[in-house]
Design an enzyme around this catalytic site. Structure first.
Site, PDB file in Angstrom:
ATOM      1  N   GLU A   1       4.777  -3.464  12.239  1.00 36.58           N
ATOM      2  CA  GLU A   1       3.700  -2.480  12.097  1.00 36.58           C
ATOM      3  C   GLU A   1       2.558  -3.214  11.422  1.00 36.58           C
ATOM      4  O   GLU A   1       2.662  -3.604  10.263  1.00 36.58           O
ATOM      5  CB  GLU A   1       4.151  -1.283  11.253  1.00 36.58           C
TER       6      GLU A   1
ATOM      7  N   GLU B   1       8.921   3.490  14.468  1.00 39.82           N
ATOM      8  CA  GLU B   1       9.618   3.766  13.222  1.00 39.82           C
ATOM      9  C   GLU B   1       9.761   5.279  13.044  1.00 39.82           C
ATOM     10  O   GLU B   1       9.030   6.055  13.647  1.00 39.82           O
ATOM     11  CB  GLU B   1       8.802   3.226  12.042  1.00 39.82           C
TER      12      GLU B   1
ATOM     13  N   ASN C   1       0.789  -1.242   0.000  1.00 45.32           N
ATOM     14  CA  ASN C   1       0.000   0.000   0.000  1.00 45.32           C
ATOM     15  C   ASN C   1       0.813   1.280   0.000  1.00 45.32           C
ATOM     16  O   ASN C   1       0.306   2.335  -0.368  1.00 45.32           O
ATOM     17  CB  ASN C   1      -1.005  -0.006   1.149  1.00 45.32           C
TER      18      ASN C   1
ATOM     19  N   CYS D   1      -3.130   1.504   6.884  1.00 45.71           N
ATOM     20  CA  CYS D   1      -3.359   1.018   8.247  1.00 45.71           C
ATOM     21  C   CYS D   1      -3.780   2.154   9.160  1.00 45.71           C
ATOM     22  O   CYS D   1      -4.297   1.921  10.239  1.00 45.71           O
ATOM     23  CB  CYS D   1      -2.142   0.282   8.772  1.00 45.71           C
TER      24      CYS D   1
HETATM   25  C1  UN1 Z   1       0.055   7.380   6.448  1.00 44.94           C
HETATM   26  O1  UN1 Z   1      -1.062   7.326   6.929  1.00 44.94           O
HETATM   27  O2  UN1 Z   1       0.458   8.401   5.866  1.00 44.94           O
HETATM   28  O3  UN1 Z   1       0.690   0.688   6.102  1.00 44.94           O
HETATM   29  C2  UN1 Z   1       1.043   6.276   6.523  1.00 44.94           C
HETATM   30  C3  UN1 Z   1       0.246   1.792   6.427  1.00 44.94           C
HETATM   31  C4  UN1 Z   1       1.053   2.631   7.371  1.00 44.94           C
HETATM   32  C5  UN1 Z   1       1.489   3.896   6.796  1.00 44.94           C
HETATM   33  C6  UN1 Z   1       0.451   4.961   6.849  1.00 44.94           C
HETATM   34  N1  UN1 Z   1       2.185   1.855   7.841  1.00 44.94           N
HETATM   35  O4  UN1 Z   1      -0.801   2.187   5.972  1.00 44.94           O
END
Ligand code: UN1
Length: 482
Positions: free
Chosen positions: A248, A459, A150, A282
């Protein structure tokens, strides 16, 4: 003609077996890249190459590493339009979103080029007179970097940049759906001056190369972003190995809207946070908790906004939302929409769209009339699907928001400073947003959640040093002066 890409091990291209295709989710007749999937033996070679390259890379000066990262950041930023186009084409987020992600990746390399020159150790006096203590940071060793589809360039950047900055070597496995951006990133870093073997790219199936990358004895740390199930599997496999693991995972992120909210700000926060990047984040604002007095007005305003929403080819001008990434994610989205309906929710939108091209198009789904305990409010969908829970007041809203078990991000829309402050202190999430979408994070600040959403140190930003280094405490007795 379709460009063919490959794995890169010890600076050499490894062709692999045929069979890898990178399709455009806006139009699946467009093959973005072709590549060969490699087997476990190649993953093993990549780890060996990273192991062999480690001592020399760890011994480089911070300036040498900073210059390479800075050069890579400059090239990424200079090529933002072209790399953004590739990213939109292979992942399906809109061109402005994709370009923004590329810029974020470039900034991350610039950030760590600067960070590596900052002090990360310190000196102390001992409780024993005359004894000096220093606490210094050392690289961990070989790091396995496993990333999702993503954020095809930003997530690799925020793992690879600090790993290299602090003197680690890397084996990088991107998601099978988005090898194109990963290949460009590795190519840029290698041309920026990385010695062979410092950064290796493994294009292969997770089920084939994943176990090697997470359990090989030559790997010292694993950083993974992806599903809760896979993350927990990595953790379980690691238990007897005791290496560093950073995960994550999912998020079920509430956006609370209370009576005193500014309506226009709240609507935009929900629409951008819930449907931006096709909801495939996420950090997506996937469930909204709205107090009684503003509920109907808020839902009507969101509905009106979604009435003008434009879904289409990720690279078409003026599009607000691209397609769902692939047939399997689309099936998941539709399954959750049906489940929410069967549990009593009223679904507005959430329909398959026939836009002429062979793409996975779904209109945004807003699901009202749901209860806090409905499945749609407990599980991560990872699509353009947002549910709404009606509550009595702020206290109930906070309790529902905190009932999530994947506490990555949480937001509140309010004009009341006292409520905003209370929410910031009492939300269970790792990141809290006031009058902003739950998604969208800066390149230079810590990122991570609580509960099932994260494991290990944060992170990005200054916090990244905690995972990508180990500290060493050293005592010296200088003795009496000669
Ligand atoms: C964001 O919201 O800008 O996998 C980053 C994901 C997260 C990153 C989101 N680790 O959606």
């Amino acid at each position: 003609m379709t460009t063919t890409i490959s794995s890169i091990v010890n600076g050499e291209r490894i062709v692999g077996n045929a069979g890898g295709v990178d399709l455009n989710p806006s139009d699946t007749s467009d093959v973005v890249r072709e590549y060969g999937q490699v087997d476990a033996a190649v993953a093993k070679d990549a780890i060996k190459a990273a192991r062999a390259a480690f001592p020399a890379w760890a011994a480089t000066t911070p300036w040498q590493r900073a210059e390479i990262l800075d050069r890579a950041g400059t090239e990424i930023l200079a090529r933002a339009d072209e790399l953004g186009d590739l990213l939109a084409r292979e992942e399906g987020k809109t061109l402005p979103e994709a370009r923004g992600e590329v810029v974020r990746a470039g900034q991350i390399f610039k950030y760590f080029a600067g960070d590596v020159m900052q002090p990360h150790g310190y000196a102390l006096d001992s409780v024993r007179p005359g004894i000096d203590i220093t606490v210094t940071r050392e690289p961990v060793g070989v790091v396995s970097v496993i990333t999702p589809w993503n954020f095809p360039i930003a997530i690799p950047a925020w793992k690879i940049a600090p790993a290299l900055a602090y003197g680690n070597t890397v084996v990088f496995k991107p998601a099978e759906l988005v090898p194109g951006s990963a290949f460009e990133l590795v190519d840029i870093l290698n041309r920026a001056g990385l010695p062979a073997g410092v950064l290796n790219l493994v294009l292969g199936r997770g089920s084939v190369v994943g176990p090697i990358m997470t359990t090989d004895p030559d790997v010292n740390a694993v950083t993974f972003t992806g599903s809760v199930g896979t993350g927990k599997g990595i953790l379980a496999a690691d238990a007897p190995l005791s290496r560093k693991v950073q995960l994550e995972l999912g998020g079920k992120n509430p956006l609370v809207v209370v009576d005193d909210a500014n309506l226009a700000i709240a609507v935009e926060a929900l629409v951008q946070g819930g449907f931006g990047s096709t909801g495939q984040r996420c950090t997506a604002s996937s469930f909204t908790v709205v107090t009684d007095a503003i509920h109907d007005q808020f839902v009507a305003a969101v509905q009106e906004r979604l009435g003008k929403w434009t879904t289409g080819d990720a690279r078409a001008a003026g599009i607000e939302m691209g397609p769902v990434v692939d047939p399997s994610q689309l099936e998941t989205d539709l399954r959750y929409i049906e489940l929410a309906r069967s549990e009593g929710g009223q679904v507005i939108g959430g329909e398959l769209l026939d836009l002429g091209a062979k793409g996975h198009y779904l209109s945004p789904a807003l699901i009202v009339g749901t209860n806090a305990n409905d499945t749609i409010n407990r599980e991560e969908v990872f699509g353009p699907v947002v549910s709404v829970v009606r509550v009595k007041d702020y206290e109930e809203a906070l309790a529902v928001a905190n009932s999530s078990t994947m506490n990555l991000s949480a937001g509140i829309c309010t004009t009341d400073l006292a409520k905003a402050s209370h929410f910031k202190r009492n939300s269970k999430a790792g990141m809290v947003m006031v009058n902003l979408p739950t998604a969208g994070v800066d390149p230079h600040v810590p990122f991570g959640g609580k509960g099932d959403s994260s494991h290990g140190p944060r992170e990005q930003g200054y916090a990244a040093v905690d995972f990508f280094t180990v500290s060493k405490t050293a005592y010296t007795n200088p003795g009496a002066p000669a």
